[in-house]
Design a protein around this motif. Sequence first.
Motif, PDB file in Angstrom:
ATOM      1  N   TYR A   2       0.832  -1.206   0.000  1.00  0.00           N
ATOM      2  CA  TYR A   2       0.000   0.000   0.000  1.00  0.00           C
ATOM      3  C   TYR A   2       0.870   1.261   0.000  1.00  0.00           C
ATOM      4  O   TYR A   2       0.642   2.184  -0.794  1.00  0.00           O
ATOM      5  CB  TYR A   2      -0.931   0.011   1.207  1.00  0.00           C
ATOM      6  N   ASP A   3       1.859   1.299   0.882  1.00  0.00           N
ATOM      7  CA  ASP A   3       2.724   2.481   0.981  1.00  0.00           C
ATOM      8  C   ASP A   3       3.489   2.719  -0.324  1.00  0.00           C
ATOM      9  O   ASP A   3       3.618   3.866  -0.786  1.00  0.00           O
ATOM     10  CB  ASP A   3       3.716   2.326   2.131  1.00  0.00           C
ATOM     11  N   GLY A   4       4.008   1.657  -0.906  1.00  0.00           N
ATOM     12  CA  GLY A   4       4.778   1.801  -2.128  1.00  0.00           C
ATOM     13  C   GLY A   4       3.938   2.288  -3.295  1.00  0.00           C
ATOM     14  O   GLY A   4       4.366   3.145  -4.066  1.00  0.00           O
ATOM     15  N   LEU A   5       2.717   1.752  -3.416  1.00  0.00           N
ATOM     16  CA  LEU A   5       1.855   2.151  -4.524  1.00  0.00           C
ATOM     17  C   LEU A   5       1.343   3.576  -4.365  1.00  0.00           C
ATOM     18  O   LEU A   5       1.396   4.378  -5.309  1.00  0.00           O
ATOM     19  CB  LEU A   5       0.663   1.187  -4.641  1.00  0.00           C
ATOM     20  N   VAL A   6       0.864   3.929  -3.169  1.00  0.00           N
ATOM     21  CA  VAL A   6       0.238   5.238  -2.976  1.00  0.00           C
ATOM     22  C   VAL A   6       1.278   6.337  -2.768  1.00  0.00           C
ATOM     23  O   VAL A   6       1.182   7.414  -3.361  1.00  0.00           O
ATOM     24  CB  VAL A   6      -0.751   5.197  -1.793  1.00  0.00           C
ATOM     25  N   THR A  17      -0.019  19.232   0.087  1.00  0.00           N
ATOM     26  CA  THR A  17       0.244  19.536  -1.319  1.00  0.00           C
ATOM     27  C   THR A  17       0.896  18.349  -1.996  1.00  0.00           C
ATOM     28  O   THR A  17       1.549  17.524  -1.342  1.00  0.00           O
ATOM     29  CB  THR A  17       1.146  20.779  -1.453  1.00  0.00           C
ATOM     30  N   PHE A  18       0.722  18.258  -3.306  1.00  0.00           N
ATOM     31  CA  PHE A  18       1.386  17.235  -4.112  1.00  0.00           C
ATOM     32  C   PHE A  18       2.654  17.787  -4.765  1.00  0.00           C
ATOM     33  O   PHE A  18       3.288  17.094  -5.551  1.00  0.00           O
ATOM     34  CB  PHE A  18       0.429  16.735  -5.198  1.00  0.00           C
ATOM     35  N   ILE A  19       2.991  19.038  -4.462  1.00  0.00           N
ATOM     36  CA  ILE A  19       4.166  19.679  -5.060  1.00  0.00           C
ATOM     37  C   ILE A  19       5.346  19.611  -4.085  1.00  0.00           C
ATOM     38  O   ILE A  19       5.200  19.912  -2.902  1.00  0.00           O
ATOM     39  CB  ILE A  19       3.871  21.153  -5.386  1.00  0.00           C
ATOM     40  N   LYS A  20       6.493  19.216  -4.581  1.00  0.00           N
ATOM     41  CA  LYS A  20       7.686  19.204  -3.730  1.00  0.00           C
ATOM     42  C   LYS A  20       8.003  20.610  -3.259  1.00  0.00           C
ATOM     43  O   LYS A  20       7.817  21.575  -4.007  1.00  0.00           O
ATOM     44  CB  LYS A  20       8.872  18.601  -4.494  1.00  0.00           C
ATOM     45  N   PRO A  21       8.477  20.768  -2.017  1.00  0.00           N
ATOM     46  CA  PRO A  21       8.664  22.106  -1.437  1.00  0.00           C
ATOM     47  C   PRO A  21       9.507  23.052  -2.280  1.00  0.00           C
ATOM     48  O   PRO A  21       9.198  24.246  -2.385  1.00  0.00           O
ATOM     49  CB  PRO A  21       9.352  21.815  -0.096  1.00  0.00           C
ATOM     50  N   PRO A  35       8.160  15.273 -15.208  1.00  0.00           N
ATOM     51  CA  PRO A  35       9.167  16.071 -14.496  1.00  0.00           C
ATOM     52  C   PRO A  35       9.054  15.882 -12.980  1.00  0.00           C
ATOM     53  O   PRO A  35       7.952  15.831 -12.426  1.00  0.00           O
ATOM     54  CB  PRO A  35       8.823  17.509 -14.917  1.00  0.00           C
ATOM     55  N   ASN A  36      10.195  15.802 -12.329  1.00  0.00           N
ATOM     56  CA  ASN A  36      10.249  15.356 -10.938  1.00  0.00           C
ATOM     57  C   ASN A  36       9.926  16.472  -9.935  1.00  0.00           C
ATOM     58  O   ASN A  36      10.745  16.823  -9.087  1.00  0.00           O
ATOM     59  CB  ASN A  36      11.646  14.781 -10.668  1.00  0.00           C
ATOM     60  N   PHE A  37       8.723  17.019 -10.028  1.00  0.00           N
ATOM     61  CA  PHE A  37       8.316  18.062  -9.081  1.00  0.00           C
ATOM     62  C   PHE A  37       7.113  17.650  -8.241  1.00  0.00           C
ATOM     63  O   PHE A  37       6.612  18.432  -7.438  1.00  0.00           O
ATOM     64  CB  PHE A  37       8.010  19.367  -9.830  1.00  0.00           C
ATOM     65  N   LEU A  38       6.681  16.399  -8.383  1.00  0.00           N
ATOM     66  CA  LEU A  38       5.471  15.934  -7.704  1.00  0.00           C
ATOM     67  C   LEU A  38       5.808  14.881  -6.657  1.00  0.00           C
ATOM     68  O   LEU A  38       6.760  14.114  -6.799  1.00  0.00           O
ATOM     69  CB  LEU A  38       4.489  15.355  -8.718  1.00  0.00           C
ATOM     70  N   THR A  39       5.000  14.827  -5.612  1.00  0.00           N
ATOM     71  CA  THR A  39       5.154  13.825  -4.560  1.00  0.00           C
ATOM     72  C   THR A  39       3.793  13.469  -3.993  1.00  0.00           C
ATOM     73  O   THR A  39       2.907  14.323  -3.913  1.00  0.00           O
ATOM     74  CB  THR A  39       6.066  14.336  -3.429  1.00  0.00           C
ATOM     75  N   SER A  40       3.632  12.225  -3.583  1.00  0.00           N
ATOM     76  CA  SER A  40       2.376  11.810  -2.941  1.00  0.00           C
ATOM     77  C   SER A  40       2.617  11.246  -1.541  1.00  0.00           C
ATOM     78  O   SER A  40       1.778  10.548  -0.991  1.00  0.00           O
ATOM     79  CB  SER A  40       1.645  10.778  -3.809  1.00  0.00           C
ATOM     80  N   VAL A  41       3.767  11.570  -0.962  1.00  0.00           N
ATOM     81  CA  VAL A  41       4.102  11.047   0.370  1.00  0.00           C
ATOM     82  C   VAL A  41       3.142  11.599   1.427  1.00  0.00           C
ATOM     83  O   VAL A  41       2.616  10.845   2.265  1.00  0.00           O
ATOM     84  CB  VAL A  41       5.564  11.369   0.736  1.00  0.00           C
ATOM     85  N   ASP A  42       2.891  12.905   1.417  1.00  0.00           N
ATOM     86  CA  ASP A  42       1.956  13.480   2.387  1.00  0.00           C
ATOM     87  C   ASP A  42       0.538  12.961   2.167  1.00  0.00           C
ATOM     88  O   ASP A  42      -0.219  12.760   3.117  1.00  0.00           O
ATOM     89  CB  ASP A  42       1.969  15.009   2.297  1.00  0.00           C
ATOM     90  N   PHE A  43       0.190  12.735   0.910  1.00  0.00           N
ATOM     91  CA  PHE A  43      -1.127  12.180   0.607  1.00  0.00           C
ATOM     92  C   PHE A  43      -1.253  10.774   1.187  1.00  0.00           C
ATOM     93  O   PHE A  43      -2.301  10.407   1.730  1.00  0.00           O
ATOM     94  CB  PHE A  43      -1.346  12.152  -0.907  1.00  0.00           C
TER      95      PHE A  43
END
Length: 508
Positions: free
Chosen positions: A17-21, A500-504, A31-39
């Motif tokens: 679950y953690d790896g997929l989400v 946010t889904f945007i990297k800081p 482009p590497n500006f997105l993240t879903s870790v907080d989500f």
Amino acid sequence: MRKYIDYKVEITDIDLYDGLVGYGLFAEKIPNFLTSVDFLIFTKTLIFPINEKPKDFIRYSSMRNINIPRPLAIPEPFAYSNQAKCLAENWSKLQNYFNNKTKNDTFKISRIHLRKLENRHELFEMNYKNFSKDGEPEQDIVIQSKYVALADISNCFPSIYSHSISWALVGKSFAKSKLKPIDKNEWFNQIDFSTRNLKNGETNGVLIGPHSSNLISEIILVAIDFELTQQGFKYIRNVDDYTCYIDTHEEADRFFLSLSEELKKYELALNSKKSQILPLPLASVKNWVNKLNHFIFTNTYIVNFKEAIRVKELKGFIDFAIELMLDENSDASILNYAIKILSNKHLDRNAKEYYIKQIHHLVLLYPYLINLLESKVFEPHKIDKNLIKRIAQDIYVYGYNRKIYEACSYAIYWAIKYDFNIEIETIKQDSIKSLDCIFLMISYLYDKKYNKKAYLKEYIDLSKTLKREDFDRYWLFIYETLPWNELTDNYRTMKKNGLTFIKPEFNL
């Protein structure tokens, strides 16, 4: 040969679950500006399932090595979380399924799949290899073979029929007997249902991009592997590409026929145009790979433990790579590989100056190379940001004129990352006209950084319109641009809490 042990036992349901989400929502080619870790953290406060209505998805195209775009997708995040949760909750059943389909294999057939990656949270990376765990079965199965049969599946992911997931898991007859409303909670039907919901409830096709699709495809493809190995075929499979070792042309024809018949059982088809029989021996890797790896750089020296090359040797290597590419029908993956080799070299001042000009030229001919530049050119060779700016501006114009919005997105991404003002005054208008979600998102972030707040109004107005008309196809752009009180349900809660889904470093 050693007995194959199922790799998936390494992954727990929580890992899955953690790896997929948290690490598999956004495709690697974006482009590497997105993240879903907080989500990911936010979803753990929710009760599942979360709003089980069918959802649309964000479209994104990435250029392939033959200068043809590949359609990618970013799923609606809550629908994706539902699917990941469903897969995790049924992970022990899936593990048993994979084990039963592969326990009699004497080597690992599937070479690219979900797995534990070393020191990584992600569970999937295209072309990732781990020979210490997967072995190198080709060395053994080729010994008594005289030919190799190559085949692949025609439009594999877009052709996967969602009901065929259940057919693979529990058998077609039993699955078809469990299609009544009363059977909707059957575990295999839940996986089918949650997968359909990522694609507007449609039964045809799984999304290319999110990592869950690689697990879904494996469910079906290992069922096909099981039947083919029962017939005595010895082959390896890289997602949907098959390499089968045989003794005669007749056996190769039988493999193609058997593979085609097994694919039909799951509404898939063999790509007959790519099926071919080649005599052995063959090089263990493509001939051009060996040629590039064995290119001799003369007159070299050492700088900071790296082999350093001068401009003369660099010119020779690049010319050699281009000649190989032209011999291989302009396959830009050859240039890609050459650039990776050079990323480990030290270039003197003249060589670096020549190299960046060549890269500038080649990337405008082969935009497939764009997503490689940051990690394999700009960073290892410490390219001055003014040179990156020149490339970015030309790539932007090239991309916009040809509607290759991936190119525009990367140009603006570099402008934010390397902190320069890209001297194009129409970025906002261009992105709004394109209606490309990633182009819109990165353009908004650029203008947010470099322009006054009032300049963002047109983005906000577009978001409000899209919210009413097509929320799911633009959920990322809408969510990131609108205030919390313009959003509803879990989106409102997330925004109110500052998620946010945007990297800081891109959200300035």
